[in-house]
Design a protein around this motif. Structure first.
Motif, PDB file in Angstrom:
ATOM      1  N   SER A  51       0.827  -1.207   0.000  1.00 22.22           N
ATOM      2  CA  SER A  51       0.000   0.000   0.000  1.00 22.22           C
ATOM      3  C   SER A  51       0.864   1.260   0.000  1.00 22.22           C
ATOM      4  O   SER A  51       0.543   2.247  -0.659  1.00 22.22           O
ATOM      5  CB  SER A  51      -0.928  -0.005   1.208  1.00 22.22           C
ATOM      6  N   TYR A  52       1.969   1.225   0.700  1.00 19.70           N
ATOM      7  CA  TYR A  52       2.883   2.368   0.724  1.00 19.70           C
ATOM      8  C   TYR A  52       3.499   2.598  -0.656  1.00 19.70           C
ATOM      9  O   TYR A  52       3.589   3.741  -1.123  1.00 19.70           O
ATOM     10  CB  TYR A  52       3.976   2.134   1.770  1.00 19.70           C
ATOM     11  N   VAL A  53       3.898   1.534  -1.319  1.00 22.99           N
ATOM     12  CA  VAL A  53       4.459   1.655  -2.671  1.00 22.99           C
ATOM     13  C   VAL A  53       3.397   2.177  -3.641  1.00 22.99           C
ATOM     14  O   VAL A  53       3.687   3.007  -4.510  1.00 22.99           O
ATOM     15  CB  VAL A  53       5.044   0.308  -3.144  1.00 22.99           C
ATOM     16  N   ALA A  54       2.165   1.731  -3.473  1.00 22.48           N
ATOM     17  CA  ALA A  54       1.068   2.237  -4.313  1.00 22.48           C
ATOM     18  C   ALA A  54       0.902   3.741  -4.122  1.00 22.48           C
ATOM     19  O   ALA A  54       0.646   4.462  -5.085  1.00 22.48           O
ATOM     20  CB  ALA A  54      -0.223   1.505  -3.984  1.00 22.48           C
ATOM     21  N   ALA A  55       1.067   4.211  -2.901  1.00 24.08           N
ATOM     22  CA  ALA A  55       0.977   5.651  -2.646  1.00 24.08           C
ATOM     23  C   ALA A  55       2.092   6.399  -3.357  1.00 24.08           C
ATOM     24  O   ALA A  55       1.873   7.474  -3.926  1.00 24.08           O
ATOM     25  CB  ALA A  55       1.039   5.927  -1.146  1.00 24.08           C
ATOM     26  N   LEU A  56       3.273   5.834  -3.351  1.00 27.22           N
ATOM     27  CA  LEU A  56       4.393   6.492  -4.022  1.00 27.22           C
ATOM     28  C   LEU A  56       4.237   6.490  -5.541  1.00 27.22           C
ATOM     29  O   LEU A  56       4.639   7.437  -6.215  1.00 27.22           O
ATOM     30  CB  LEU A  56       5.708   5.815  -3.638  1.00 27.22           C
ATOM     31  N   LEU A  57       3.647   5.443  -6.084  1.00 31.82           N
ATOM     32  CA  LEU A  57       3.496   5.339  -7.532  1.00 31.82           C
ATOM     33  C   LEU A  57       2.265   6.051  -8.081  1.00 31.82           C
ATOM     34  O   LEU A  57       2.164   6.250  -9.288  1.00 31.82           O
ATOM     35  CB  LEU A  57       3.439   3.865  -7.933  1.00 31.82           C
TER      36      LEU A  57
END
Length: 84
Positions: A51-57
């Motif tokens: 979920s954190y990576v999705a926020a960054l992308l």
């Protein structure tokens, strides 16, 4: 453009807050129910990190899509202007 930036910011906030909530409450709930084992802990961390990576992308992907649409629109505009 401002509305697009607001929407992107809201999506990023959703993913950031979701990652924190999954991490904190996933660990706390598992620990409170005496079900916190290494595999459960790793699953919680993996979901939170995803979920954190999705926020960054989110912003990067939105800008790529926007760039492609603007570019294709410009190409169609030039195609119509060539015959003039």
């Amino acid at each position: 453009m401002r509305d697009l930036q607001k929407e992107i910011g809201m999506a990023q906030s959703f993913f950031h807050e979701g990652s924190v909530l999954v991490l904190v409450f996933g660990i706390l709930d598992s620990w409170a129910n005496n079900k916190l084992t290494p595999p459960v802990g790793w699953w919680v961390v993996a979901v939170s990190f995803t979920s954190y990576v999705a926020a960054l992308l989110t912003e990067w992907l939105a800008l790529q899509v926007f760039r492609v649409r603007v570019f294709s629109w410009l190409l169609t505009q030039e195609m119509w202007d060539v015959g003039r």
